[in-house]
Write a protein that holds these residues in place. Sequence first.
Motif, PDB file in Angstrom:
ATOM      1  N   CYS A 195      37.987 -15.988 -76.382  1.00 11.47           N
ATOM      2  CA  CYS A 195      38.939 -17.066 -76.654  1.00 11.47           C
ATOM      3  C   CYS A 195      38.859 -17.381 -78.132  1.00 11.47           C
ATOM      4  CB  CYS A 195      38.624 -18.303 -75.826  1.00 11.47           C
ATOM      5  SG  CYS A 195      37.038 -19.073 -76.238  1.00 11.47           S
ATOM      6  N   ASN A 196      39.841 -18.144 -78.616  1.00 10.47           N
ATOM      7  CA  ASN A 196      39.771 -18.560 -80.024  1.00 10.47           C
ATOM      8  C   ASN A 196      40.077 -20.050 -80.188  1.00 10.47           C
ATOM      9  OD1 ASN A 196      42.587 -18.779 -79.817  1.00 10.47           O
ATOM     10  ND2 ASN A 196      42.946 -16.754 -80.729  1.00 10.47           N
ATOM     11  N   GLY A 197      40.297 -20.737 -79.093  1.00 13.92           N
ATOM     12  CA  GLY A 197      40.543 -22.166 -79.140  1.00 13.92           C
ATOM     13  C   GLY A 197      41.946 -22.532 -79.566  1.00 13.92           C
ATOM     14  N   GLY A 198      42.736 -21.548 -79.950  1.00 12.59           N
ATOM     15  CA  GLY A 198      44.113 -21.796 -80.368  1.00 12.59           C
ATOM     16  C   GLY A 198      45.073 -21.089 -79.477  1.00 12.59           C
ATOM     17  N   SER A 199      45.465 -19.879 -79.899  1.00 16.77           N
ATOM     18  CA  SER A 199      46.409 -19.094 -79.088  1.00 16.77           C
ATOM     19  C   SER A 199      45.779 -18.645 -77.771  1.00 16.77           C
ATOM     20  CB  SER A 199      46.903 -17.886 -79.896  1.00 16.77           C
ATOM     21  OG  SER A 199      45.802 -17.061 -80.258  1.00 16.77           O
ATOM     22  N   VAL A 200      44.464 -18.499 -77.796  1.00 20.56           N
ATOM     23  CA  VAL A 200      43.754 -18.156 -76.550  1.00 20.56           C
ATOM     24  C   VAL A 200      42.768 -19.296 -76.262  1.00 20.56           C
ATOM     25  CG1 VAL A 200      42.360 -16.444 -75.335  1.00 20.56           C
ATOM     26  CG2 VAL A 200      43.946 -15.704 -77.142  1.00 20.56           C
ATOM     27  N   PRO A 201      43.203 -20.296 -75.524  1.00 17.37           N
ATOM     28  CA  PRO A 201      42.327 -21.454 -75.288  1.00 17.37           C
ATOM     29  C   PRO A 201      41.032 -21.055 -74.585  1.00 17.37           C
ATOM     30  CG  PRO A 201      44.584 -21.930 -74.632  1.00 17.37           C
ATOM     31  CD  PRO A 201      44.518 -20.468 -74.900  1.00 17.37           C
ATOM     32  N   CYS A 202      40.008 -21.805 -74.855  1.00 13.49           N
ATOM     33  CA  CYS A 202      38.716 -21.568 -74.210  1.00 13.49           C
ATOM     34  C   CYS A 202      38.669 -22.290 -72.866  1.00 13.49           C
ATOM     35  CB  CYS A 202      37.574 -22.066 -75.094  1.00 13.49           C
ATOM     36  SG  CYS A 202      37.436 -21.158 -76.654  1.00 13.49           S
ATOM     37  N   THR A 203      38.102 -21.610 -71.900  1.00 10.33           N
ATOM     38  CA  THR A 203      37.953 -22.211 -70.571  1.00 10.33           C
ATOM     39  C   THR A 203      36.832 -23.256 -70.595  1.00 10.33           C
ATOM     40  OG1 THR A 203      36.324 -20.611 -69.831  1.00 10.33           O
ATOM     41  CG2 THR A 203      38.659 -20.019 -69.547  1.00 10.33           C
TER      42      THR A 203
END
Length: 614
Positions: free
Chosen positions: A149-157
């Motif tokens: 994840c990257n916390g932006g485009s790929v949010p963290c679970t």
Amino acid sequence: MSAAIVQLRRPRIVVVALLLLLGSLVVAVPSAVAASSTVVISQVFGGGGNSGAPYRNDFVELFNRGSTAASLDGWSIQYASATGNGTFANNPVTALSGILQPGQYYLVQMASGGGNGTSLPTPDAVGTVSMSATGAKVILVNTTSGLDCNGGSVPCTPDQLDKIVDLIGWGGANFFEGTVGPTTGSTTAVLRGVDGHRETDDNGADFSVEEPNPRNTAHARNLDLPSVSIAAPAADEVLTGAATTISGLASDQGGSVAAITVKIRRSGDGLYWTGSVWSPDEIWLDADGTTDWTFEWTFDPASQDGSPGYAISVRATDDVGHSSTANVVGMSVDNTPPTGAALAIHGGASHTNVRDVSLSPTAVGAVEMRFRNFGDAIWTDWEPYATARDWTLADGDGPKTVCAQFRDEVGNVAETEADITLDTAPPTGAALAVNGGAAFTNKRKVRLAPFADGAVEMRFQNSVDAIWTDWEPYASARDWTLPGGDGPKTVCVQFRDAAGNVVEAKAGITVDTKRPRLVGTKAVSVRRGAKATLRYKIKDPAPSSGKATVRIVIRKVGGKAVKTVKLKGRPVGKSLKYRFVCKLRKGRYRYIVSATDAAGNRQTRVARNTLRVR
């Protein structure tokens, strides 16, 4: 170098993604909460080796701002670009190891962007990530597995967020704590304030752009934390009343204490004290003073009494933002006095005839007690609680009141009292009559008439008996059986009042079951109008009163009675006569003499003889 190793508390990083779809534009607006209490990212430099860069390599610096050693084994540093689509797992993961002591720094060397600048101090770990000089996202993770994840485009679970110990997003990054950190260049780094101690869970507030200052584990440890202690109340202390003063001391080695704040949490429901009410929101309240501080906690006794306990936290903050806390837990409030307070005198008796009595005090939860006679201003000294105690009543007959106070272990007091009447005088006017005061009776079963003013009980005995009857309620009449045999009998009675005072009386009566006899009658001849004399004699065996009632009936021979006379108190054993003026008609008559003694016995046989009227 040995050190205690503790399990670090992992902060909760919450990412809120706001997706605004404007054509093909997607904007992510993240945030993070929960400060790291131990190891934090204290510095990031991404311009290593670039033109004008002071150092040849990029680096990430960690700092243990906690008060206990921390193990970095199994942890890692992970990197993602400021706004790109690549995840942390897409970049090399830098594994960490070793023990980080309180106030100690940890230097992680990264890649170089060129040959400019000097070498870093000896790094504690080495990675291969080439970081941006202006902005990016760096996370401290409690695992060596890259987070996809990257916390932006790929949010963290939530699970991935739970693995992130600390986060710095700067220079336009889309994943950060609070607000994004400032933008850097090839010659600057982002540094956490107060030499790494500042942690407000806000990258924009915690970090500033400064010249890079890489520090490794060999650097002098930074332990410049204020200290604070709570002097009162003590752990597990029980408070009473409606208020208490929380107090303590604070100091700071390298600066000055700027503020003291207090937090009070109620364990029963987890609510916090706001200064006036209890709230679910965590509240820190300002105390008075700094190095010698106090906080007045005023509470409603009714709402606090009986709560399982309270946790008091005090936080000291120095002039550069360092803070430390002290805690007291387990204290409680108790304004409930001992329950069931009661007092009995002489087992609850209403009267007593002695001043020295026994008390029976009772109170649940009492550890001490004291007493006084009503009207006395001075109490006895507090003494250990007991369920029995000797006591001396105030002098003089009359109603008496004894007061008692019971105190529990925290000082709550319950009071009660008990009454009793002191009466040292026995019942008055004690008297007894048998058969209404008769001197003789011819029956063993008699009627008693007892009397005593103030008596509540009575009992009896024949004087020849050693045993009294049981005490019985006082009454003015009672049936009784005299002992067998003729002769004088004495009945004894005792009267007892409510206080136990006893007075005695007695009465006598003679039992006479012997019947009298009549003898000595003679034939009489009398002229009409003259005095006639009728003679007789009463014989009555002992016991005898010496008197009898005589009845003389004169009947016409073969006809009815023409004269009847009753003579009381006639002596026994003497020749007696009855004289009267005879106005009867001429003829033959018969006179009959009968007698009844004082005991009520009638003669065995009447005496008869003739009367001739001429």
